[in-house]
Design a protein around this motif. Sequence first.
Motif, PDB file in Angstrom:
ATOM      1  N   TYR A  49       0.825  -1.201   0.000  1.00  0.00           N
ATOM      2  CA  TYR A  49       0.000   0.000   0.000  1.00  0.00           C
ATOM      3  C   TYR A  49       0.865   1.259   0.000  1.00  0.00           C
ATOM      4  CZ  TYR A  49      -2.961   3.740   1.735  1.00  0.00           C
ATOM      5  OH  TYR A  49      -3.611   4.941   1.878  1.00  0.00           O
ATOM      6  N   THR A  50       0.592   2.138  -0.955  1.00  0.00           N
ATOM      7  CA  THR A  50       1.256   3.444  -0.975  1.00  0.00           C
ATOM      8  C   THR A  50       0.235   4.555  -1.176  1.00  0.00           C
ATOM      9  OG1 THR A  50       1.755   3.076  -3.328  1.00  0.00           O
ATOM     10  CG2 THR A  50       3.522   2.666  -1.764  1.00  0.00           C
ATOM     11  N   GLY A  51      -1.019   4.277  -0.828  1.00  0.00           N
ATOM     12  CA  GLY A  51      -2.039   5.303  -0.877  1.00  0.00           C
ATOM     13  C   GLY A  51      -2.408   5.714  -2.290  1.00  0.00           C
ATOM     14  N   PRO A  52      -2.949   6.929  -2.440  1.00  0.00           N
ATOM     15  CA  PRO A  52      -3.396   7.377  -3.752  1.00  0.00           C
ATOM     16  C   PRO A  52      -2.258   7.570  -4.734  1.00  0.00           C
ATOM     17  CG  PRO A  52      -3.514   9.158  -2.170  1.00  0.00           C
ATOM     18  CD  PRO A  52      -3.200   7.921  -1.394  1.00  0.00           C
ATOM     19  N   LYS A  53      -1.025   7.699  -4.236  1.00  0.00           N
ATOM     20  CA  LYS A  53       0.133   7.763  -5.127  1.00  0.00           C
ATOM     21  C   LYS A  53       0.534   6.329  -5.457  1.00  0.00           C
ATOM     22  CE  LYS A  53       4.840   9.570  -5.446  1.00  0.00           C
ATOM     23  NZ  LYS A  53       5.909  10.324  -4.784  1.00  0.00           N
ATOM     24  N   LEU A  54       0.032   5.852  -6.577  1.00  0.00           N
ATOM     25  CA  LEU A  54       0.114   4.424  -6.869  1.00  0.00           C
ATOM     26  C   LEU A  54       1.517   3.915  -7.098  1.00  0.00           C
ATOM     27  CD1 LEU A  54      -2.866   3.834  -9.290  1.00  0.00           C
ATOM     28  CD2 LEU A  54      -2.621   3.035  -6.974  1.00  0.00           C
ATOM     29  N   LEU A  55       2.394   4.777  -7.615  1.00  0.00           N
ATOM     30  CA  LEU A  55       3.666   4.260  -8.093  1.00  0.00           C
ATOM     31  C   LEU A  55       4.780   4.516  -7.090  1.00  0.00           C
ATOM     32  CD1 LEU A  55       3.414   5.272 -11.816  1.00  0.00           C
ATOM     33  CD2 LEU A  55       2.429   3.368 -10.606  1.00  0.00           C
ATOM     34  N   ILE A  65      -5.926 -10.705  -4.925  1.00  0.00           N
ATOM     35  CA  ILE A  65      -5.794  -9.952  -6.169  1.00  0.00           C
ATOM     36  C   ILE A  65      -4.461  -9.226  -6.145  1.00  0.00           C
ATOM     37  CG2 ILE A  65      -6.606  -7.929  -7.449  1.00  0.00           C
ATOM     38  CD1 ILE A  65      -9.384  -8.680  -6.879  1.00  0.00           C
ATOM     39  N   ALA A  66      -3.737  -9.339  -7.244  1.00  0.00           N
ATOM     40  CA  ALA A  66      -2.479  -8.606  -7.389  1.00  0.00           C
ATOM     41  C   ALA A  66      -2.628  -7.586  -8.499  1.00  0.00           C
ATOM     42  CB  ALA A  66      -1.338  -9.574  -7.708  1.00  0.00           C
ATOM     43  N   ALA A  67      -1.918  -6.479  -8.374  1.00  0.00           N
ATOM     44  CA  ALA A  67      -2.001  -5.430  -9.390  1.00  0.00           C
ATOM     45  C   ALA A  67      -0.640  -4.789  -9.585  1.00  0.00           C
ATOM     46  CB  ALA A  67      -3.022  -4.369  -8.974  1.00  0.00           C
ATOM     47  N   ASP A  68      -0.277  -4.615 -10.836  1.00  0.00           N
ATOM     48  CA  ASP A  68       0.889  -3.811 -11.180  1.00  0.00           C
ATOM     49  C   ASP A  68       0.450  -2.353 -11.093  1.00  0.00           C
ATOM     50  OD1 ASP A  68       2.538  -2.165 -13.022  1.00  0.00           O
ATOM     51  OD2 ASP A  68       3.578  -4.055 -13.397  1.00  0.00           O
ATOM     52  N   LYS A  69       1.078  -1.591 -10.211  1.00  0.00           N
ATOM     53  CA  LYS A  69       0.630  -0.224  -9.963  1.00  0.00           C
ATOM     54  C   LYS A  69       0.772   0.658 -11.199  1.00  0.00           C
ATOM     55  CE  LYS A  69       1.849  -0.417  -5.065  1.00  0.00           C
ATOM     56  NZ  LYS A  69       2.669   0.205  -4.003  1.00  0.00           N
ATOM     57  N   ARG A  70       1.811   0.420 -11.997  1.00  0.00           N
ATOM     58  CA  ARG A  70       1.993   1.213 -13.214  1.00  0.00           C
ATOM     59  C   ARG A  70       0.834   0.974 -14.175  1.00  0.00           C
ATOM     60  NH1 ARG A  70       6.573  -1.290 -11.656  1.00  0.00           N
ATOM     61  NH2 ARG A  70       8.487  -0.082 -11.330  1.00  0.00           N
ATOM     62  N   LEU A 115      -6.085   1.423  -4.782  1.00  0.00           N
ATOM     63  CA  LEU A 115      -6.549   0.135  -5.299  1.00  0.00           C
ATOM     64  C   LEU A 115      -7.396  -0.656  -4.306  1.00  0.00           C
ATOM     65  CD1 LEU A 115      -3.149  -0.773  -6.894  1.00  0.00           C
ATOM     66  CD2 LEU A 115      -5.280  -0.863  -8.161  1.00  0.00           C
ATOM     67  N   THR A 116      -7.365  -0.272  -3.056  1.00  0.00           N
ATOM     68  CA  THR A 116      -7.956  -1.097  -2.013  1.00  0.00           C
ATOM     69  C   THR A 116      -9.433  -1.402  -2.259  1.00  0.00           C
ATOM     70  OG1 THR A 116      -6.439  -0.022  -0.468  1.00  0.00           O
ATOM     71  CG2 THR A 116      -8.181  -1.352   0.479  1.00  0.00           C
ATOM     72  N   THR A 117     -10.224  -0.355  -2.492  1.00  0.00           N
ATOM     73  CA  THR A 117     -11.664  -0.545  -2.634  1.00  0.00           C
ATOM     74  C   THR A 117     -11.998  -1.396  -3.851  1.00  0.00           C
ATOM     75  OG1 THR A 117     -11.976   1.636  -1.630  1.00  0.00           O
ATOM     76  CG2 THR A 117     -13.878   0.650  -2.731  1.00  0.00           C
ATOM     77  N   THR A 118     -11.297  -1.137  -4.957  1.00  0.00           N
ATOM     78  CA  THR A 118     -11.540  -1.901  -6.180  1.00  0.00           C
ATOM     79  C   THR A 118     -11.285  -3.389  -5.958  1.00  0.00           C
ATOM     80  OG1 THR A 118     -10.913  -0.002  -7.532  1.00  0.00           O
ATOM     81  CG2 THR A 118     -10.882  -2.152  -8.602  1.00  0.00           C
ATOM     82  N   CYS A 119     -10.178  -3.688  -5.288  1.00  0.00           N
ATOM     83  CA  CYS A 119      -9.841  -5.091  -5.040  1.00  0.00           C
ATOM     84  C   CYS A 119     -10.850  -5.760  -4.115  1.00  0.00           C
ATOM     85  CB  CYS A 119      -8.445  -5.193  -4.439  1.00  0.00           C
ATOM     86  SG  CYS A 119      -7.111  -4.796  -5.594  1.00  0.00           S
ATOM     87  N   LEU A 120     -11.255  -5.070  -3.062  1.00  0.00           N
ATOM     88  CA  LEU A 120     -12.217  -5.659  -2.136  1.00  0.00           C
ATOM     89  C   LEU A 120     -13.543  -5.920  -2.837  1.00  0.00           C
ATOM     90  CD1 LEU A 120     -12.924  -6.578   0.701  1.00  0.00           C
ATOM     91  CD2 LEU A 120     -13.629  -4.244   1.231  1.00  0.00           C
TER      92      LEU A 120
END
Length: 397
Positions: free
Chosen positions: A29-35, A101-106, A224-229
Motif C-alpha cells: 500500500y502506498t495510498g493514492p500515489k500508486l507508483l 488480487i495482485a495489481a501492477d501499480k503502473r 486500489l484497495t476498494t476496487t480489489c475488495l
Amino acid sequence: MQIVLLTAPRGPSRMPPPPRLISCDEAGYTGPKLLDDNQPYFAYAAIDLTPEEASDIISATRAKYHVQAPELKSSLLRKRENWPDIALEILSPLKGRVMVIAADKRLNLAGKTFEYILEPVLEKMNGLFYHYDLHRFVMNALHRVFFVAGESVPKLAEELQAFMKSFDPSDAPTVFAAAQQDAETNEILECVLRFARGYAKIIAEQSEHLQKDVNPVGKWTLDLTTTCLFSLILHGWGHQHESLDVLCDDSKPLQAMSHVFDGFVGNTKSAELIGRGGKPAPIKANLANPLRFGSSAANPTLQIADIVAGATTDLLQHQKDASYHELAKWLIPHMHPHTMMPDDDFIDLKQPKPRLNLAALRELARRADAGEDPLEKMAEFYEGLIAQEQKKMKWPF
C-alpha cells in the motif's frame, strides 16, 4: 358430511447458517500515489478462516520459527532467508480458502487514464468498448511508455496524475517525450490528448466530484484497495457463502469508501455487470452487517491475511528466484481473475483486435477534433472494421 382438510406435517424451519467471516488485508500500500520504485505491486487478500484456526496457525509458526514479535507480519518475516518456506507452510492448510488480487501499480495508473478521460464520455455505450477491450488497449499502451521513459517511476506518476487534471502535455513532459520514442504509443497518447481536449467540458462535469479536496472519496480515487475488495467479495466470496461478515484491517481509503458496500447488507439478490470481453459478470454478496474494521493485533485472521498479501507481492518481485517456485505453485491458483498484470497481446498490432482498437481510437480523436457526437453509430463503425479484417483472414468474433 364433514370435510376435514389434511395438511402435511411441517418439518423444522431451516435456520440460516451464521455469516462466514472473511478477513482482508493488503500489502504494497502506498495510498493514492500508486507508483513507488520500491513497491511496484499491490496485493489484497481475503481469507475464509475462523479466529480459532488462525490462532492455531500463528501459535505453531511462533513455536517453530521462534517469532518474538507481538504479531505475525510479512514485513518482519520477509527479512528471514527462509521466508518463502515459512509463507508456504502457513498457507498450505488453507487450500481453497484464500483469494488474492495482485495489481501492477503502473498498469493500474495507466488504466485510470481511460477511466477518467475516456469513460466519462463513452459511459452511455461503454459496454461496446469494453467488449472490444479498448480500455485494455489504452492501458497497456500507456504502461509501455513508463518503461521507455528512463525516469524514476514516482516522477512519471506525478506527471500523469497532473495531466489527468489539466490535459496539458506540459504537465507531463517526461511521459510525452517517452511516447515519442515509439511511433505506436506516441500515436495512442496523442489520440487520448485530442480526445481529452475535444470533450474537456463533458470530462470536467463528470469528474467534478473528484477534484474537490473536501471530498474524502476524491482523496483516495487512485487507490486500489476498494476496487480489489469489491472484486474479492462481489465476484468472489459472495458467490460461495450465504452470508458474509467482512472484517478489514484498519484502512483510511476503505473507511472513506465503505458506504459503497452498504447496499449489500441483507441483500440476497444478484446483478449482472459487463466483464472482460463484454461477457456477463454477475455480482453477489449478502453482508450480515456493514464492513467492520479492526487491528491485526486483536484479530488473528487479519495476520494470516497479511501473510497472504505480503507473500503475493514478494513472489511478483522475485518471479525468477528459485526459492519462490513452490510458493508460486500454491499462490497462483488462488489469484482472483481480476488480477491486473501487463499483457502486450492487447497492443500487438499484428493481431486483429489491437488494430481494431487503434482505428476506433483514431475515429474518436477525429470526432473530438470536429466536435461530433462520440457515440453515434460507433457499433456500426466497429462492425465495418470487423468486416475488413474478415476479408483479410478467418477471424470469427
